[in-house]
Design a protein around this motif. Structure first.
Motif, PDB file in Angstrom:
ATOM      1  N   ILE A   1     -30.380  22.994  -4.349  1.00 58.87           N
ATOM      2  CA  ILE A   1     -30.754  23.430  -5.705  1.00 58.87           C
ATOM      3  C   ILE A   1     -29.682  23.068  -6.731  1.00 58.87           C
ATOM      4  O   ILE A   1     -29.965  22.416  -7.748  1.00 58.87           O
ATOM      5  N   ILE A   2     -28.447  23.491  -6.490  1.00 59.21           N
ATOM      6  CA  ILE A   2     -27.378  23.214  -7.457  1.00 59.21           C
ATOM      7  C   ILE A   2     -27.142  21.720  -7.621  1.00 59.21           C
ATOM      8  O   ILE A   2     -27.061  21.226  -8.766  1.00 59.21           O
ATOM      9  N   PRO A   3     -27.039  20.927  -6.518  1.00 59.50           N
ATOM     10  CA  PRO A   3     -26.895  19.476  -6.698  1.00 59.50           C
ATOM     11  C   PRO A   3     -28.041  18.842  -7.480  1.00 59.50           C
ATOM     12  O   PRO A   3     -27.818  17.930  -8.275  1.00 59.50           O
ATOM     13  N   LEU A   4     -29.266  19.329  -7.260  1.00 59.81           N
ATOM     14  CA  LEU A   4     -30.404  18.787  -8.011  1.00 59.81           C
ATOM     15  C   LEU A   4     -30.314  19.153  -9.491  1.00 59.81           C
ATOM     16  O   LEU A   4     -30.626  18.333 -10.367  1.00 59.81           O
ATOM     17  N   LEU A   5     -29.894  20.382  -9.773  1.00 55.13           N
ATOM     18  CA  LEU A   5     -29.703  20.789 -11.165  1.00 55.13           C
ATOM     19  C   LEU A   5     -28.708  19.863 -11.861  1.00 55.13           C
ATOM     20  O   LEU A   5     -28.948  19.383 -12.981  1.00 55.13           O
ATOM     21  N   ASP A   6     -27.600  19.599 -11.186  1.00 57.25           N
ATOM     22  CA  ASP A   6     -26.579  18.720 -11.769  1.00 57.25           C
ATOM     23  C   ASP A   6     -27.090  17.294 -11.900  1.00 57.25           C
ATOM     24  O   ASP A   6     -26.801  16.598 -12.885  1.00 57.25           O
ATOM     25  N   PHE A   7     -27.862  16.854 -10.902  1.00 61.51           N
ATOM     26  CA  PHE A   7     -28.383  15.493 -10.913  1.00 61.51           C
ATOM     27  C   PHE A   7     -29.268  15.255 -12.135  1.00 61.51           C
ATOM     28  O   PHE A   7     -29.092  14.276 -12.881  1.00 61.51           O
ATOM     29  N   PHE A   8     -30.229  16.148 -12.360  1.00 64.70           N
ATOM     30  CA  PHE A   8     -31.152  15.969 -13.481  1.00 64.70           C
ATOM     31  C   PHE A   8     -30.467  16.219 -14.826  1.00 64.70           C
ATOM     32  O   PHE A   8     -30.792  15.572 -15.821  1.00 64.70           O
ATOM     33  N   LEU A   9     -29.514  17.132 -14.854  1.00 62.70           N
ATOM     34  CA  LEU A   9     -28.791  17.370 -16.110  1.00 62.70           C
ATOM     35  C   LEU A   9     -27.913  16.171 -16.459  1.00 62.70           C
ATOM     36  O   LEU A   9     -27.803  15.791 -17.632  1.00 62.70           O
ATOM     37  N   ASN A  10     -27.281  15.560 -15.451  1.00 63.81           N
ATOM     38  CA  ASN A  10     -26.481  14.357 -15.703  1.00 63.81           C
ATOM     39  C   ASN A  10     -27.349  13.220 -16.221  1.00 63.81           C
ATOM     40  O   ASN A  10     -26.916  12.427 -17.069  1.00 63.81           O
ATOM     41  N   GLN A  11     -28.573  13.121 -15.707  1.00 64.23           N
ATOM     42  CA  GLN A  11     -29.493  12.110 -16.216  1.00 64.23           C
ATOM     43  C   GLN A  11     -29.799  12.361 -17.693  1.00 64.23           C
ATOM     44  O   GLN A  11     -29.830  11.425 -18.498  1.00 64.23           O
TER      45      GLN A  11
END
Length: 472
Positions: A333-343
């Motif tokens: 969950i947290i890595p995905l949150l960061d992934f999409f926010l970085n995008q």
């Protein structure tokens, strides 16, 4: 002086007329006034793929009805009395442009004695034209898919895989990218099945070709055949390429295997097993397509569906993998949150970040919509928030939690049904374990991996549906 009257070593042209006609580059086909075949030359045999022995004496009406030829210029001439030029498709799949001309007895245009048809092959020209059209359509679809993927992923097809189930999925996808076999991913909507299929395609030998999605629920039933197989060309209209030919050399992702119409399943099975398919024009088309399917139903559930062809399911289920919902792989969950926010930050040039409270709130949320819901929420929160910090109040999680609670309450009347399904599955798990005595073989017999078997068994033990057993 008439050629036959000219003394040329006692040459009689009529003696060599058939040999002369056989050396014509174009095909020659002759019928009498009743449309019965009386002659065809060697070039016609080469062009059509049909043999003289099976054509002489046959009537054109019978040949058209039997599908030997798509249409008859002879019949058109006999009806109109005038020359006709049209395109003809033979049973063999070859194509030709034909010109049929009436031959009359003398100058009297009322006494038609035969029809002579000149046949010029266009199979190669048609194939080149069709291939160019297919490439053009494929490139257009491919560019649209690339643009869509660019908007979603900025060209990145890598997967976020931190949780153990996700790492196993990624390893499975890596192995599947190295082989050219059908694959099935099953799990809840929005959990990443399409993304895994895209990953396999991007890391396979087919990466330079098209990656196309096939969503049967989005195609009107009356347009389905045209959508899949295209339409044959005629003298007036160019052929239209269907989705199957557009995917030639690439990968076709089927959104929901259970949604494939029954009358189409045989076509897909033929492509998977034989690499060919009977197209709408009635001839066999060689197709080199890799297929990956998704489904919200497990393999066991698909097997119970009468509408799903078991032979087709066997092709996909040989290499199948469950994609767990996000709530069952919370480490992602947290890595995905960061992934999409970085995008989002990369696209907009901003530097948004979640604060600690918002991270905690998002990590505790059950995510019924899985990865797609998470991505949508990140984008919404990033747009709504002011400043670089995204706070808990920017998430509007209160409304989301209320909806989840309402949905859970609405399911209370269905608890008995869920328990019946659970008892059914628990019975299979218990029987398999009793029969094989170990998790690995028991799981394999049910078409699931060992970790899924253990997880389900623990769940059903807690519900009191299975007796606790020690692993052997």
């Amino acid at each position: 002086m008439n050629l036959q009257e000219k003394d040329s070593g006692n040459l009689q042209v009529e003696d060599y007329l058939e040999a002369v006609l056989d050396n014509f580059h174009d095909g020659i086909y002759i019928t009498d006034r009743e449309a019965n075949t009386v002659y065809l030359n060697h070039s016609y045999e080469l062009i059509s793929g049909l043999r003289k022995s099976e054509m002489i004496g046959k009537n054109m009406k019978d040949l058209v009805e039997a599908g030997v030829v798509s249409m008859s210029g002879t019949l058109s001439v006999l009806q109109s009395g005038e020359s006709v030029t049209s395109e003809q498709i033979f049973r063999t799949g070859k194509r030709a442009v034909i010109t049929s001309t009436p031959i009359f007895d003398g100058d009297d245009k009322t006494n038609l004695v035969m029809v002579v048809t000149l046949v010029r092959e266009i199979t190669e020209i048609y194939s080149i034209r069709k291939e160019l059209q297919r490439k053009e359509l494929q490139n257009r679809q491919y560019m649209q898919e690339l643009e869509r993927m660019r908007k979603e992923l900025d060209g990145d097809v890598e997967l976020v895989a931190v949780a153990e189930p996700s790492r196993k999925l990624l390893e499975f996808a890596r192995k599947m990218a190295q082989v050219d076999l059908p694959v099935l991913f099953y799990g809840e909507n929005g959990c990443g099945k399409f993304r895994l299929a895209k990953y396999i395609h991007a890391h396979s030998d087919r990466t330079e070709a098209a990656f196309l999605r096939l969503n049967f629920s989005a195609v009107p039933k009356n347009d389905l055949e045209t959508y899949l197989f295209g339409t044959p060309g005629t003298a007036e209209h160019e052929p239209q390429i269907g989705l199957l030919e557009s995917a030639e050399g690439g990968t076709l992702y089927i959104e929901e295997l259970a949604a494939v119409p029954e009358d189409i399943q045989g076509n897909l099975l033929a492509v998977l097993r034989d690499g060919c398919c009977v197209m709408k024009e009635g001839y066999l088309q060689k197709l080199n397509i890799r297929m990956i399917a998704g489904s919200k139903y497990s393999v066991q559930q698909l097997e119970q569906m009468a509408s799903v062809n078991n032979l087709l399911l066997q092709q996909f289920s040989l290499f199948s993998m469950e994609v767990l919902p996000l709530r069952e792989r919370r480490e992602d969950i947290i890595p995905l949150l960061d992934f999409f926010l970085n995008q989002y930050n990369y696209k907009t040039g901003q530097n948004k970040q979640f604060d600690r409270e918002s991270y905690q709130c998002l990590n505790d949320y059950p995510w019924p919509g899985n990865i797609q819901e998470l991505k949508n929420l990140v984008q919404r929160a990033a747009i709504i928030s002011t400043g670089d910090v995204i706070r808990a109040q920017d998430l509007f999680m209160h409304d989301r939690l209320e909806k989840v609670e309402e949905k859970q309450e609405s399911y209370q009347d269905q608890v008995d049904l869920k328990m019946e399904v659970a008892r059914f599955e628990a019975g299979y798990l218990d029987h398999a374990f009793s029969r094989f005595g170990n998790i690995r073989e028991a799981a394999a017999s049910l078409g699931m991996d060992s970790s899924t078997f253990v997880r389900k068994r623990q769940k059903y033990e807690q519900l009191g549906l299975m007796k606790s057993q020690k692993k052997k």
